[in-house]
Write a protein that holds these residues in place. Sequence first.
Motif, PDB file in Angstrom:
ATOM      1  N   PHE A 119       0.837  -1.200   0.000  1.00 27.98           N
ATOM      2  CA  PHE A 119       0.000   0.000   0.000  1.00 27.98           C
ATOM      3  C   PHE A 119       0.873   1.252   0.000  1.00 27.98           C
ATOM      4  O   PHE A 119       0.663   2.181  -0.778  1.00 27.98           O
ATOM      5  CB  PHE A 119      -0.912  -0.019   1.225  1.00 27.98           C
ATOM      6  CG  PHE A 119      -1.847   1.149   1.337  1.00 27.98           C
ATOM      7  CD1 PHE A 119      -2.840   1.363   0.396  1.00 27.98           C
ATOM      8  CD2 PHE A 119      -1.739   2.038   2.391  1.00 27.98           C
ATOM      9  CE1 PHE A 119      -3.721   2.440   0.496  1.00 27.98           C
ATOM     10  CE2 PHE A 119      -2.604   3.122   2.513  1.00 27.98           C
ATOM     11  CZ  PHE A 119      -3.596   3.320   1.565  1.00 27.98           C
ATOM     12  N   LYS A 120       1.898   1.270   0.846  1.00 24.54           N
ATOM     13  CA  LYS A 120       2.823   2.405   0.900  1.00 24.54           C
ATOM     14  C   LYS A 120       3.617   2.530  -0.399  1.00 24.54           C
ATOM     15  O   LYS A 120       3.840   3.630  -0.904  1.00 24.54           O
ATOM     16  CB  LYS A 120       3.780   2.246   2.082  1.00 24.54           C
ATOM     17  CG  LYS A 120       3.107   2.335   3.443  1.00 24.54           C
ATOM     18  CD  LYS A 120       4.119   2.091   4.559  1.00 24.54           C
ATOM     19  CE  LYS A 120       3.446   2.121   5.922  1.00 24.54           C
ATOM     20  NZ  LYS A 120       4.403   1.827   7.018  1.00 24.54           N
ATOM     21  N   ILE A 121       4.039   1.399  -0.926  1.00 23.87           N
ATOM     22  CA  ILE A 121       4.826   1.410  -2.160  1.00 23.87           C
ATOM     23  C   ILE A 121       3.980   1.919  -3.331  1.00 23.87           C
ATOM     24  O   ILE A 121       4.451   2.682  -4.180  1.00 23.87           O
ATOM     25  CB  ILE A 121       5.381   0.003  -2.452  1.00 23.87           C
ATOM     26  CG1 ILE A 121       6.419  -0.382  -1.386  1.00 23.87           C
ATOM     27  CG2 ILE A 121       5.997  -0.079  -3.847  1.00 23.87           C
ATOM     28  CD1 ILE A 121       6.777  -1.858  -1.369  1.00 23.87           C
ATOM     29  N   GLY A 122       2.714   1.498  -3.374  1.00 22.06           N
ATOM     30  CA  GLY A 122       1.816   1.966  -4.424  1.00 22.06           C
ATOM     31  C   GLY A 122       1.658   3.472  -4.421  1.00 22.06           C
ATOM     32  O   GLY A 122       1.623   4.116  -5.475  1.00 22.06           O
ATOM     33  N   HIS A 123       1.586   4.050  -3.210  1.00 24.47           N
ATOM     34  CA  HIS A 123       1.512   5.507  -3.089  1.00 24.47           C
ATOM     35  C   HIS A 123       2.833   6.151  -3.497  1.00 24.47           C
ATOM     36  O   HIS A 123       2.854   7.188  -4.174  1.00 24.47           O
ATOM     37  CB  HIS A 123       1.146   5.895  -1.659  1.00 24.47           C
ATOM     38  CG  HIS A 123      -0.320   5.850  -1.379  1.00 24.47           C
ATOM     39  ND1 HIS A 123      -1.142   6.933  -1.550  1.00 24.47           N
ATOM     40  CD2 HIS A 123      -1.118   4.829  -0.980  1.00 24.47           C
ATOM     41  CE1 HIS A 123      -2.383   6.601  -1.246  1.00 24.47           C
ATOM     42  NE2 HIS A 123      -2.397   5.321  -0.896  1.00 24.47           N
ATOM     43  N   LEU A 124       3.926   5.549  -3.071  1.00 28.82           N
ATOM     44  CA  LEU A 124       5.244   6.084  -3.390  1.00 28.82           C
ATOM     45  C   LEU A 124       5.456   6.180  -4.893  1.00 28.82           C
ATOM     46  O   LEU A 124       6.017   7.168  -5.396  1.00 28.82           O
ATOM     47  CB  LEU A 124       6.324   5.193  -2.760  1.00 28.82           C
ATOM     48  CG  LEU A 124       7.778   5.525  -3.082  1.00 28.82           C
ATOM     49  CD1 LEU A 124       8.166   6.868  -2.475  1.00 28.82           C
ATOM     50  CD2 LEU A 124       8.696   4.427  -2.554  1.00 28.82           C
ATOM     51  N   LEU A 125       4.986   5.184  -5.617  1.00 26.37           N
ATOM     52  CA  LEU A 125       5.173   5.142  -7.068  1.00 26.37           C
ATOM     53  C   LEU A 125       4.095   5.905  -7.818  1.00 26.37           C
ATOM     54  O   LEU A 125       4.151   6.010  -9.049  1.00 26.37           O
ATOM     55  CB  LEU A 125       5.203   3.684  -7.541  1.00 26.37           C
ATOM     56  CG  LEU A 125       6.390   2.848  -7.052  1.00 26.37           C
ATOM     57  CD1 LEU A 125       6.233   1.393  -7.489  1.00 26.37           C
ATOM     58  CD2 LEU A 125       7.695   3.422  -7.558  1.00 26.37           C
ATOM     59  N   GLY A 126       3.113   6.425  -7.099  1.00 23.14           N
ATOM     60  CA  GLY A 126       2.052   7.173  -7.756  1.00 23.14           C
ATOM     61  C   GLY A 126       1.028   6.304  -8.453  1.00 23.14           C
ATOM     62  O   GLY A 126       0.256   6.788  -9.292  1.00 23.14           O
ATOM     63  N   PHE A 127       0.969   5.018  -8.118  1.00 19.81           N
ATOM     64  CA  PHE A 127       0.019   4.105  -8.750  1.00 19.81           C
ATOM     65  C   PHE A 127      -1.391   4.285  -8.193  1.00 19.81           C
ATOM     66  O   PHE A 127      -2.371   3.935  -8.853  1.00 19.81           O
ATOM     67  CB  PHE A 127       0.449   2.657  -8.558  1.00 19.81           C
ATOM     68  CG  PHE A 127       1.694   2.264  -9.306  1.00 19.81           C
ATOM     69  CD1 PHE A 127       2.205   3.059 -10.320  1.00 19.81           C
ATOM     70  CD2 PHE A 127       2.351   1.073  -9.003  1.00 19.81           C
ATOM     71  CE1 PHE A 127       3.342   2.688 -11.012  1.00 19.81           C
ATOM     72  CE2 PHE A 127       3.483   0.693  -9.689  1.00 19.81           C
ATOM     73  CZ  PHE A 127       3.989   1.504 -10.693  1.00 19.81           C
ATOM     74  N   THR A 128      -1.497   4.770  -6.969  1.00 19.94           N
ATOM     75  CA  THR A 128      -2.808   4.936  -6.341  1.00 19.94           C
ATOM     76  C   THR A 128      -2.786   6.134  -5.404  1.00 19.94           C
ATOM     77  O   THR A 128      -1.720   6.513  -4.888  1.00 19.94           O
ATOM     78  CB  THR A 128      -3.213   3.667  -5.555  1.00 19.94           C
ATOM     79  OG1 THR A 128      -4.545   3.827  -5.050  1.00 19.94           O
ATOM     80  CG2 THR A 128      -2.260   3.415  -4.393  1.00 19.94           C
ATOM     81  N   LYS A 129      -3.973   6.694  -5.189  1.00 17.70           N
ATOM     82  CA  LYS A 129      -4.143   7.744  -4.186  1.00 17.70           C
ATOM     83  C   LYS A 129      -5.208   7.337  -3.177  1.00 17.70           C
ATOM     84  O   LYS A 129      -5.667   8.162  -2.385  1.00 17.70           O
ATOM     85  CB  LYS A 129      -4.537   9.058  -4.863  1.00 17.70           C
ATOM     86  CG  LYS A 129      -3.442   9.635  -5.756  1.00 17.70           C
ATOM     87  CD  LYS A 129      -3.869  10.961  -6.374  1.00 17.70           C
ATOM     88  CE  LYS A 129      -2.749  11.534  -7.254  1.00 17.70           C
ATOM     89  NZ  LYS A 129      -3.158  12.836  -7.878  1.00 17.70           N
ATOM     90  N   ARG A 130      -5.605   6.072  -3.208  1.00 17.16           N
ATOM     91  CA  ARG A 130      -6.639   5.582  -2.314  1.00 17.16           C
ATOM     92  C   ARG A 130      -6.197   5.714  -0.855  1.00 17.16           C
ATOM     93  O   ARG A 130      -5.014   5.583  -0.530  1.00 17.16           O
ATOM     94  CB  ARG A 130      -6.956   4.120  -2.599  1.00 17.16           C
ATOM     95  CG  ARG A 130      -7.446   3.851  -3.998  1.00 17.16           C
ATOM     96  CD  ARG A 130      -8.849   4.327  -4.236  1.00 17.16           C
ATOM     97  NE  ARG A 130      -9.850   3.520  -3.547  1.00 17.16           N
ATOM     98  CZ  ARG A 130     -11.160   3.726  -3.641  1.00 17.16           C
ATOM     99  NH1 ARG A 130     -11.617   4.730  -4.393  1.00 17.16           N
ATOM    100  NH2 ARG A 130     -12.014   2.954  -3.010  1.00 17.16           N
ATOM    101  N   ARG A 131      -7.173   5.964   0.006  1.00 13.10           N
ATOM    102  CA  ARG A 131      -6.875   6.128   1.426  1.00 13.10           C
ATOM    103  C   ARG A 131      -6.925   4.805   2.179  1.00 13.10           C
ATOM    104  O   ARG A 131      -6.517   4.741   3.343  1.00 13.10           O
ATOM    105  CB  ARG A 131      -7.844   7.121   2.055  1.00 13.10           C
ATOM    106  CG  ARG A 131      -7.691   8.543   1.523  1.00 13.10           C
ATOM    107  CD  ARG A 131      -8.614   9.502   2.242  1.00 13.10           C
ATOM    108  NE  ARG A 131      -8.427  10.870   1.768  1.00 13.10           N
ATOM    109  CZ  ARG A 131      -9.100  11.918   2.243  1.00 13.10           C
ATOM    110  NH1 ARG A 131     -10.010  11.731   3.205  1.00 13.10           N
ATOM    111  NH2 ARG A 131      -8.881  13.129   1.766  1.00 13.10           N
ATOM    112  N   SER A 132      -7.432   3.775   1.539  1.00 12.76           N
ATOM    113  CA  SER A 132      -7.470   2.456   2.163  1.00 12.76           C
ATOM    114  C   SER A 132      -7.073   1.390   1.152  1.00 12.76           C
ATOM    115  O   SER A 132      -7.237   1.573  -0.058  1.00 12.76           O
ATOM    116  CB  SER A 132      -8.868   2.150   2.715  1.00 12.76           C
ATOM    117  OG  SER A 132      -9.828   2.133   1.671  1.00 12.76           O
TER     118      SER A 132
END
Length: 269
Positions: free
Chosen positions: A203-216
């Motif tokens: 989940f953290k990695i997905g945000h780091l790479l800009g793949f997602t902005k979901r909060r959950s």
Amino acid sequence: MKIGVQKLTSKLEQLYSTYNRKQYVDPDPLLFLYNYPDVRDREIAGIIASSLAYGRVAMIMQAVSAVLDKMGPDLRGFVMHADPKNLAAMFQNFKYRFATGDHLSALIMGIQAVIADYGSLGACFTMNHAEGTDLSEGLVRIRGRVLQAGGAGHLLADPGKTSACKRSHLFLRWMVRKDQVDPGGWSNVPTAALTCPVDAHMFKIGHLLGFTKRRSADGVCAAQITEGFRRVSPDDPVKYDFCLTRFGIRDGLDMSELKRFLKDDDYHV
């Protein structure tokens, strides 16, 4: 291919070549699958190990070991000769977070029902499967037959809900992919159709790479992260799951180190 994707692919390949090795598996419940060369045993070990794969990894390892040790090396034989009374006695003291001996016994009896009806978990999963279709259909089929046999409760996630179904997709990664880490066995399922198992680390990695902005870390989040990796690796979007999630799990591999390595505003994936 955009220059940003090229940069990211290069970095991910560096991580894959360095960390996608068996020496980095422990601690990970995947470790237990290596004990079963027969895919019919391995898939049973996989569904049990993945079903218990929530919480602290050290506790997961203890719980899975306690179960598989009692079942012995011939998992298929154990399952097919199991009966509710013997299972209840064998696992009466089992407790792992929300899972009780009753849940575990019901799961084993459910696996028995799947094998009796279809021949194996893999055959149940792939029945009527067409390449490129949504793999959730197979997960729903296995879960439905298991639950018909008893109350396995939360041990198998419901793909029909909004959950990311992390444990189910982890199980599929283990059984479908085959490389130095993932043992595979279900060779008739395309790796391109896999969904990324999204735990707290991914989940953290997905945000780091800009793949997602979901909060959950829900099902939409898992789909977005998978799509991000699919743009890098179309035929195997889950390829980098293992090497990336070593950070934050293994001692000496800190998430901050991964952030420094991956951070790049020019990815544009």
